[in-house]
Design a protein around this motif. Structure first.
Motif, mmCIF file in Angstrom:
data_model
loop_
_atom_site.group_PDB
_atom_site.id
_atom_site.type_symbol
_atom_site.label_atom_id
_atom_site.label_comp_id
_atom_site.label_asym_id
_atom_site.label_seq_id
_atom_site.Cartn_x
_atom_site.Cartn_y
_atom_site.Cartn_z
ATOM 1 N N ALA A 1 0.832 -1.197 0.000
ATOM 2 C CA ALA A 1 0.000 0.000 0.000
ATOM 3 C C ALA A 1 0.871 1.252 0.000
ATOM 4 O O ALA A 1 0.581 2.221 -0.714
ATOM 5 N N PHE A 2 1.964 1.211 0.765
ATOM 6 C CA PHE A 2 2.841 2.378 0.836
ATOM 7 C C PHE A 2 3.499 2.633 -0.518
ATOM 8 O O PHE A 2 3.591 3.778 -0.972
ATOM 9 N N GLU A 3 3.917 1.551 -1.158
ATOM 10 C CA GLU A 3 4.541 1.660 -2.470
ATOM 11 C C GLU A 3 3.572 2.327 -3.454
ATOM 12 O O GLU A 3 3.940 3.239 -4.189
ATOM 13 N N GLN A 4 2.312 1.869 -3.425
ATOM 14 C CA GLN A 4 1.326 2.432 -4.355
ATOM 15 C C GLN A 4 1.030 3.885 -4.038
ATOM 16 O O GLN A 4 0.812 4.694 -4.937
ATOM 17 N N PHE A 5 1.051 4.194 -2.735
ATOM 18 C CA PHE A 5 0.788 5.570 -2.324
ATOM 19 C C PHE A 5 1.872 6.491 -2.888
ATOM 20 O O PHE A 5 1.583 7.551 -3.455
ATOM 21 N N VAL A 6 3.138 6.063 -2.759
ATOM 22 C CA VAL A 6 4.256 6.861 -3.282
ATOM 23 C C VAL A 6 4.146 6.980 -4.797
ATOM 24 O O VAL A 6 4.330 8.057 -5.374
ATOM 25 N N GLU A 7 3.800 5.857 -5.444
ATOM 26 C CA GLU A 7 3.673 5.884 -6.905
ATOM 27 C C GLU A 7 2.529 6.790 -7.360
ATOM 28 O O GLU A 7 2.617 7.430 -8.408
ATOM 29 N N TYR A 8 1.486 6.853 -6.531
ATOM 30 C CA TYR A 8 0.380 7.750 -6.853
ATOM 31 C C TYR A 8 0.862 9.199 -6.826
ATOM 32 O O TYR A 8 0.553 9.997 -7.708
ATOM 33 N N ILE A 9 1.664 9.524 -5.786
ATOM 34 C CA ILE A 9 2.190 10.892 -5.684
ATOM 35 C C ILE A 9 3.119 11.188 -6.860
ATOM 36 O O ILE A 9 3.051 12.260 -7.477
ATOM 37 N N PHE A 10 3.960 10.220 -7.223
ATOM 38 C CA PHE A 10 4.826 10.387 -8.391
ATOM 39 C C PHE A 10 3.993 10.656 -9.638
ATOM 40 O O PHE A 10 4.326 11.517 -10.452
ATOM 41 N N SER A 11 2.914 9.902 -9.784
ATOM 42 C CA SER A 11 2.131 9.978 -11.012
ATOM 43 C C SER A 11 1.487 11.350 -11.182
ATOM 44 O O SER A 11 1.227 11.779 -12.305
ATOM 45 N N ARG A 12 1.240 12.040 -10.074
ATOM 46 C CA ARG A 12 0.633 13.372 -10.167
ATOM 47 C C ARG A 12 1.546 14.355 -10.894
ATOM 48 O O ARG A 12 1.080 15.272 -11.553
ATOM 49 N N THR A 13 2.853 14.180 -10.736
ATOM 50 C CA THR A 13 3.776 15.127 -11.358
ATOM 51 C C THR A 13 4.410 14.574 -12.621
ATOM 52 O O THR A 13 4.748 15.308 -13.520
ATOM 53 N N ARG A 14 4.604 13.250 -12.689
ATOM 54 C CA ARG A 14 5.407 12.700 -13.777
ATOM 55 C C ARG A 14 4.587 12.192 -14.964
ATOM 56 O O ARG A 14 5.137 11.975 -16.038
ATOM 57 N N CYS A 15 3.303 11.927 -14.753
ATOM 58 C CA CYS A 15 2.521 11.335 -15.835
ATOM 59 C C CYS A 15 1.652 12.390 -16.495
ATOM 60 O O CYS A 15 1.174 13.316 -15.843
ATOM 61 N N GLY B 1 -7.029 1.098 -14.916
ATOM 62 C CA GLY B 1 -7.253 -0.295 -14.536
ATOM 63 C C GLY B 1 -5.965 -1.059 -14.315
ATOM 64 O O GLY B 1 -5.992 -2.204 -13.899
ATOM 65 N N SER B 2 -4.819 -0.459 -14.601
ATOM 66 C CA SER B 2 -3.570 -1.144 -14.295
ATOM 67 C C SER B 2 -2.660 -0.207 -13.508
ATOM 68 O O SER B 2 -2.938 0.984 -13.385
ATOM 69 N N TRP B 3 -1.610 -0.764 -12.981
ATOM 70 C CA TRP B 3 -0.743 0.029 -12.132
ATOM 71 C C TRP B 3 0.704 -0.250 -12.496
ATOM 72 O O TRP B 3 1.026 -1.375 -12.844
ATOM 73 N N PRO B 4 1.649 0.694 -12.461
ATOM 74 C CA PRO B 4 1.447 2.121 -12.168
ATOM 75 C C PRO B 4 0.862 2.865 -13.362
ATOM 76 O O PRO B 4 0.889 2.357 -14.475
ATOM 77 N N PRO B 5 0.351 4.093 -13.158
ATOM 78 C CA PRO B 5 -0.321 4.856 -14.227
ATOM 79 C C PRO B 5 0.604 5.108 -15.404
ATOM 80 O O PRO B 5 0.145 5.138 -16.534
ATOM 81 N N GLN C 1 6.884 4.576 -11.742
ATOM 82 C CA GLN C 1 7.285 3.326 -11.077
ATOM 83 C C GLN C 1 8.339 3.614 -10.011
ATOM 84 O O GLN C 1 9.300 4.351 -10.240
ATOM 85 N N TRP C 2 8.143 3.011 -8.836
ATOM 86 C CA TRP C 2 9.116 3.204 -7.757
ATOM 87 C C TRP C 2 9.835 1.885 -7.564
ATOM 88 O O TRP C 2 9.231 0.907 -7.140
ATOM 89 N N TYR C 3 11.120 1.872 -7.923
ATOM 90 C CA TYR C 3 11.879 0.623 -7.811
ATOM 91 C C TYR C 3 12.429 0.481 -6.400
ATOM 92 O O TYR C 3 13.192 1.305 -5.937
ATOM 93 N N LEU C 4 12.009 -0.594 -5.746
ATOM 94 C CA LEU C 4 12.456 -0.829 -4.369
ATOM 95 C C LEU C 4 13.595 -1.830 -4.369
ATOM 96 O O LEU C 4 13.597 -2.787 -5.139
ATOM 97 N N GLU C 5 14.566 -1.602 -3.513
ATOM 98 C CA GLU C 5 15.667 -2.557 -3.377
ATOM 99 C C GLU C 5 15.605 -3.221 -2.015
ATOM 100 O O GLU C 5 14.782 -2.865 -1.174
ATOM 101 N N GLY C 6 16.518 -4.173 -1.807
ATOM 102 C CA GLY C 6 16.513 -4.970 -0.583
ATOM 103 C C GLY C 6 16.343 -4.165 0.699
ATOM 104 O O GLY C 6 15.456 -4.438 1.500
ATOM 105 N N ASN C 7 17.186 -3.120 0.846
ATOM 106 C CA ASN C 7 17.139 -2.384 2.105
ATOM 107 C C ASN C 7 15.868 -1.570 2.272
ATOM 108 O O ASN C 7 15.418 -1.343 3.391
ATOM 109 N N ASP C 8 15.299 -1.128 1.128
ATOM 110 C CA ASP C 8 14.029 -0.395 1.226
ATOM 111 C C ASP C 8 12.949 -1.294 1.811
ATOM 112 O O ASP C 8 12.148 -0.869 2.640
#
Lengths: 280, 255
Positions: A94-108, A118-122, A127-134
């Protein structure tokens, strides 16, 4: 350094032990031992977040403002009412999608969003790429939220258990409401909260075994990799399915961690009880 | 009335509730098998821990400590890999490998082993608080140890332990969510978490699918509290209203 330890152990135990000792200290096994750090970080950081969320939840639950009280009760009851694994997986996603939603407001652009309905991300840029430590950080926060709900209940009960006379005495001495809360209620609450918090810690410690579900290479994932049947073209069958041995080691590891935690909490309890009147 | 049927047919939440109904039965199955089997085993373990026989009490203590002190997640993996490693030497020759390695058998088995340790600790704790006067009375009228257990220790333990045991049952139900994370999924035998994850991978709507799965868990937990509350009422029917232990609908969720 490891070689010298193996040498001295072989001298002590005999040459038969060499192969076995070399096997359990090879590179992959060292990676396994090192991956304990994820478990410990998740447990300790998760516990810190849990106490934080616990204090917040307890403060909300006894707030004078009704809507805040409802939020507190809702948080405590809903999070405890579903399995920990559900929330543990839900929060990072959910947090990942929330961040991606905020990104999409400015980047898309609007067209991209419309065409990707109907699909994600917009759009790809969001797209927010998460790595191991994230994922590890998200897991810690997730543990904090889940076990914070348990801790909130414990802390709430402990705050009610602080003798009223003490708080009245503090008020009589002219401490402000805020001072009474922080310097008397919160300080004295810990002795009453410790048994419950020790319980929450045990739950959290056991829940750290779930880290591999978030693609973190923790001790469980490594145990699975190391134990899986190992076949090398050069050496033939190295070992058959040994997973049960590795899981047995983890089983014992967690029991030992529980024992250690019990001791630490006993010591903390004795420390917290200094100067308290012994009842019964 | 048309708009209601329309809404029901098109609402994503309703669709999800319908899709997740069958997976929910798998969670229910695991819980419904494990609870009745775990209960007597837990009682035996509690009696063992309480017994004066040193060997018996040490063994029971060790069992309870080990299963309460380690994660269920690890226990699932451990028993599954145990079962796998014995496959060639035991299950295959006997022709029972399909049954033993089936998650519908192995899942409840591990759940029983796990929940009985937790429940035994509850029963053991309560057994020690059974009113002493009643035990003395039973001995004074010449009951033997079996009669003493059946007429004093057992009914008191059940009644006093019931609220905590209810909690344990709810926790067991929540623990069923772990079964298919550790054991193989066969065909379309998926539980709530599995199915929610599968639906999530289709449209990435994490809020909808996980919320509906959570709804099932909360609803069934509430149902457990309700039915176990009725049993509690029945168990304490002989006690005066003012003295009855109040059965809290939202008990302490601590395991």
């Amino acid at each position: 350094m490891i070689e010298s330890i193996i040498e001295s152990l072989v001298n002590l135990l005999g040459e038969d032990w060499r192969a076995g000792l070399e096997y359990i200290t090879n590179g992959k096994h060292m990676m396994w031992y090192a991956s304990i750090r994820f478990t410990l970080i998740a447990a300790i950081a998760g516990a810190a977040f849990a106490v934080l969320f616990g204090l917040l939840g307890a403060a909300l639950k006894q707030s004078a403002i009704a809507p805040l009280r409802w939020i507190g009760s809702f948080y405590v009851n809903i999070v405890r009412g579903v399995p920990d694994v559900l929330f543990f997986l839900f929060f990072p996603l959910a947090f990942e999608q929330f961040v991606e939603y905020i990104f999409s407001r400015t980047r898309c652009t609007a067209e991209e969003i419309a065409s990707n309905a109907g699909s994600w991300p917009p759009c790809d840029a969001a797209q927010w790429y998460l790595e191991g430590n994230d994922y590890l950080i998200l897991a810690c926060v997730s543990f904090g939220i889940v076990y914070g709900a348990f801790a909130a209940n414990v802390i709430h009960g402990a705050m009610q258990a602080v003798p009223h006379g003490q708080l009245e005495a503090a008020q009589a001495y002219g401490f402000t409401k805020k001072q009474v809360f922080w310097r008397f209620k919160v300080r004295q609450m810990w002795t009453y909260a410790l048994p419950g918090l020790s319980n929450v810690w045990m739950l959290l410690l056991k829940a750290t075994s779930l880290l591999s579900l978030l693609q973190i290479a923790d001790i469980v994932l490594w145990a699975d990799r190391l134990g899986a049947p190992n076949y090398l073209a050069r050496a033939g069958m190295v070992h058959p399915d040994w997973r049960w041995k590795y899981y047995l080691v983890l089983f014992v590891f967690y029991i030992l961690m529980t024992m250690l935690s019990e001791r630490v909490f006993d010591w903390l309890q004795r420390r917290a009880n200094r100067g308290m009147v012994e009842v019964n | 009335m048309d708009w209601i049927t329309n809404w029901l047919a098109n609402s994503a939440i309703v669709q999800d509730i319908i899709t997740l109904a069958k997976p929910a039965t798998f969670n229910l199955y695991f819980a419904l098998i494990s609870i009745p089997l775990g209960f007597p085993f837990a009682m035996l373990l509690a009696l063992g821990k309480n017994s004066k026989n040193r060997i018996l009490s040490t063994l029971s203590k060790a069992y309870i400590y080990a299963f309460r002190g380690s994660p269920l997640f690890i226990q699932f993996f451990m028993f599954y890999s145990f079962a796998l490693s014995l496959n060639r030497s035991l299950w295959k020759p006997w022709g029972i490998d399909e049954i033993v390695l089936h998650p519908l058998f192995l899942g409840p088995l591990v759940l029983v082993l796990n929940t009985s340790a937790y429940a035994a600790e509850i029963f053991y704790g309560v057994m020690r608080t059974v009113p002493n006067g009643q035990i003395e009375a039973a001995r004074a009228i010449g009951m033997n140890r079996w009669q003493e257990f059946w007429s004093v220790t057992w009914p008191n333990t059940i009644r006093l332990a019931w609220p905590a045991y209810t909690n344990e049952v709810v926790f067991l139900f929540h623990a069923t969510a772990l079964v298919y994370f550790t054991l193989p999924v066969i065909n379309d035998q998926k539980d709530l978490m599995n199915k929610a994850g599968e639906l999530f991978e289709k449209d990435y709507n994490v809020f909808l699918h996980f919320s509906v799965a959570a709804l099932y868990f909360v609803a069934i937990s509430m149902f457990i509290f309700f039915t176990f509350g009725l049993v509690q009422k029945y168990l304490s029917r002989h006690i005066r209203k003012e003295e009855r232990q109040k059965f809290r609908f939202k008990p302490n969720y601590m395991r």
